[in-house]
Design an enzyme around this catalytic site. Structure first.
Site, PDB file in Angstrom:
ATOM      1  N   LYS A   1      52.816 -15.614  10.953  1.00 53.64           N
ATOM      2  CA  LYS A   1      52.646 -17.069  10.914  1.00 53.64           C
ATOM      3  C   LYS A   1      53.931 -17.751  11.400  1.00 53.64           C
ATOM      4  O   LYS A   1      53.893 -18.665  12.221  1.00 53.64           O
ATOM      5  CB  LYS A   1      52.320 -17.522   9.478  1.00 53.64           C
ATOM      6  CG  LYS A   1      50.901 -17.174   9.060  1.00 53.64           C
ATOM      7  CD  LYS A   1      50.689 -17.272   7.549  1.00 53.64           C
ATOM      8  CE  LYS A   1      49.308 -16.721   7.182  1.00 53.64           C
ATOM      9  NZ  LYS A   1      49.089 -16.533   5.747  1.00 53.64           N
TER      10      LYS A   1
ATOM     11  N   GLN B   1      51.437 -17.698  -0.131  1.00 55.01           N
ATOM     12  CA  GLN B   1      50.817 -16.447   0.313  1.00 55.01           C
ATOM     13  C   GLN B   1      50.199 -15.725  -0.880  1.00 55.01           C
ATOM     14  O   GLN B   1      50.866 -15.500  -1.890  1.00 55.01           O
ATOM     15  CB  GLN B   1      51.875 -15.571   1.017  1.00 55.01           C
ATOM     16  CG  GLN B   1      51.324 -14.314   1.639  1.00 55.01           C
ATOM     17  CD  GLN B   1      50.344 -14.586   2.787  1.00 55.01           C
ATOM     18  OE1 GLN B   1      50.579 -15.453   3.628  1.00 55.01           O
ATOM     19  NE2 GLN B   1      49.249 -13.863   2.809  1.00 55.01           N
TER      20      GLN B   1
ATOM     21  N   ASP C   1      45.877 -24.750   3.693  1.00 57.82           N
ATOM     22  CA  ASP C   1      45.017 -23.578   3.507  1.00 57.82           C
ATOM     23  C   ASP C   1      43.620 -23.984   3.040  1.00 57.82           C
ATOM     24  O   ASP C   1      42.704 -23.159   3.044  1.00 57.82           O
ATOM     25  CB  ASP C   1      45.634 -22.641   2.460  1.00 57.82           C
ATOM     26  CG  ASP C   1      46.183 -21.371   3.080  1.00 57.82           C
ATOM     27  OD1 ASP C   1      45.818 -21.078   4.240  1.00 57.82           O
ATOM     28  OD2 ASP C   1      46.962 -20.670   2.409  1.00 57.82           O
TER      29      ASP C   1
END
Ligand SMILES: NC(=O)c1ccc[n+]([C@@H]2O[C@H](COP(=O)([O-])OP(=O)(O)OC[C@H]3O[C@@H](n4cnc5c(N)ncnc54)[C@H](OP(=O)(O)O)[C@@H]3O)[C@@H](O)[C@H]2O)c1
Length: 293
Positions: free
Chosen positions: A51, A95, A118
């Site tokens: 990312k 994460q 997200d």
């Protein structure tokens, strides 16, 4: 059999984003993402690195905040509160998975919905459920984009999703069944409590496998001419490779290649789209927070 290349579609997404990123830069706004990584999970480290690499290649700002495995829930909540207030971050990504002593819901609930790139916050998942999506989870959003790119219209089709996680299966079921262009499918969800999955998937025009079991789906699950989206990213031992493992999907691709109309490969299918949608959501967050849209 057609390969649905997420790599190709993601490049298309990045090309489309160029003008929007330029417009922001002219106003001295660089879309910025904070990535929070707790602990040493090797797969998470790889995802976080890719990312960061993508953000750097587009001259966007991203910062990875690495915290030790022993970080407490309170410490992590404090960090999220700080990031919520910090205007250089338009997006915040934690994460997953988090270490088991931390309640993931508590952490995700703390992220400002406006920075939840997200799409995991209950406000964003709830808005999607109501048919007024704001930030949609990157993997399901990326799958819809692949289907759109390859002119696969789900309207009237039977879609079977295997997996009901809040990250993939659940939002995927919401997206495919929305009364919107390209969606409007009749969607069924299967999971570990479903009896005789092949009987259900054999009725499907489109199968989306988001299970986390390497190569579970073989030809016995598929009807002739189906379209298969393989979300799985499973590490399996591969001693002949230098790194000692290889990535395989949830679908045994070899066994179905002569039966299906199209499939997303692993790697190079859904994976690149997840990152592309993260970039897109971060650009959108920057636009919204700076009132450009
Ligand atoms: N390509 C990408 O960018 C990307 C992004 C995210 C995830 N992934 C991959 O996608 C896969 C799924 O991820 P996830 O986060 O959704 O996983 P997850 O949270 O573990 O959810 C897995 C789902 O599959 C169901 N399931 C497990 N075993 C099953 C079986 N034998 N038969 C039927 N259903 C079964 C589970 O049922 P229950 O609900 O009953 O437990 C659950 O709903 C993983 O391989 C992951 O690495 C890829």
């Amino acid at each position: 059999m057609k390969l649905l290349s997420g790599k190709e579609v993601s490049q298309h997404v990045y090309n489309l984003l160029t003008d929007r990123i330029e417009t922001l830069k002219k106003k001295n706004i660089i879309p910025g993402l904070a990535v929070v990584l707790v602990g040493e999970d090797p797969a998470s480290k790889v995802y976080v690195r890719s990312k960061a690499k993508r953000f750097a290649s587009l001259n966007l700002f991203s910062e990875t905040l690495v915290l030790p495995e022993t970080t407490s829930e309170g410490e992590l909540l404090d960090l999220i509160k700080r990031l919520n207030k910090d205007s250089k971050y338009h997006g915040i990504l934690v994460q997953l998975p988090l270490p088991s002593h931390i309640n993931t819901d508590h952490i995700l609930d703390e992220i400002l919905p406006e920075k939840d790139v997200d799409g995991f916050h209950p406000v964003n998942l709830g808005k999607l459920a109501q048919g007024r999506p704001q930030f949609v989870a990157c993997t399901p959003k990326g799958i819809m984009r692949i289907l759109d790119y390859y002119d696969i219209d789900l309207s009237g089709k039977s879609v079977v999703i295997i997996g009901r996680s809040n990250i993939v299966g659940r939002p995927m079921s919401l997206l495919t069944s929305l009364k919107t262009q390209g969606a409007n499918a009749t969607t069924t969800i299967c999971h570990s409590g479903t009896k005789n999955i092949p009987e259900i998937t054999k009725m499907a025009d489109v199968i989306i496998a988001a299970i986390g079991v390497p190569e579970l789906i073989d030809e016995s699950y598929i009807k002739e001419g189906a379209i298969v989206i393989d979300v799985g990213m499973n590490r399996v031992d591969s001693p002949e490779r230098e790194r000692g493992y290889k990535l395989v999907g949830d679908v045994n691709q070899k066994s179905i290649e002569n039966k299906v109309a199209a499939i997303t490969p692993v790697p190079g299918g859904v994976g690149p789209m997840t990152i592309a949608m993260l970039v897109e959501n971060t650009v959108e967050a920057a636009e919204r927070l700076s009132k450009i849209i």
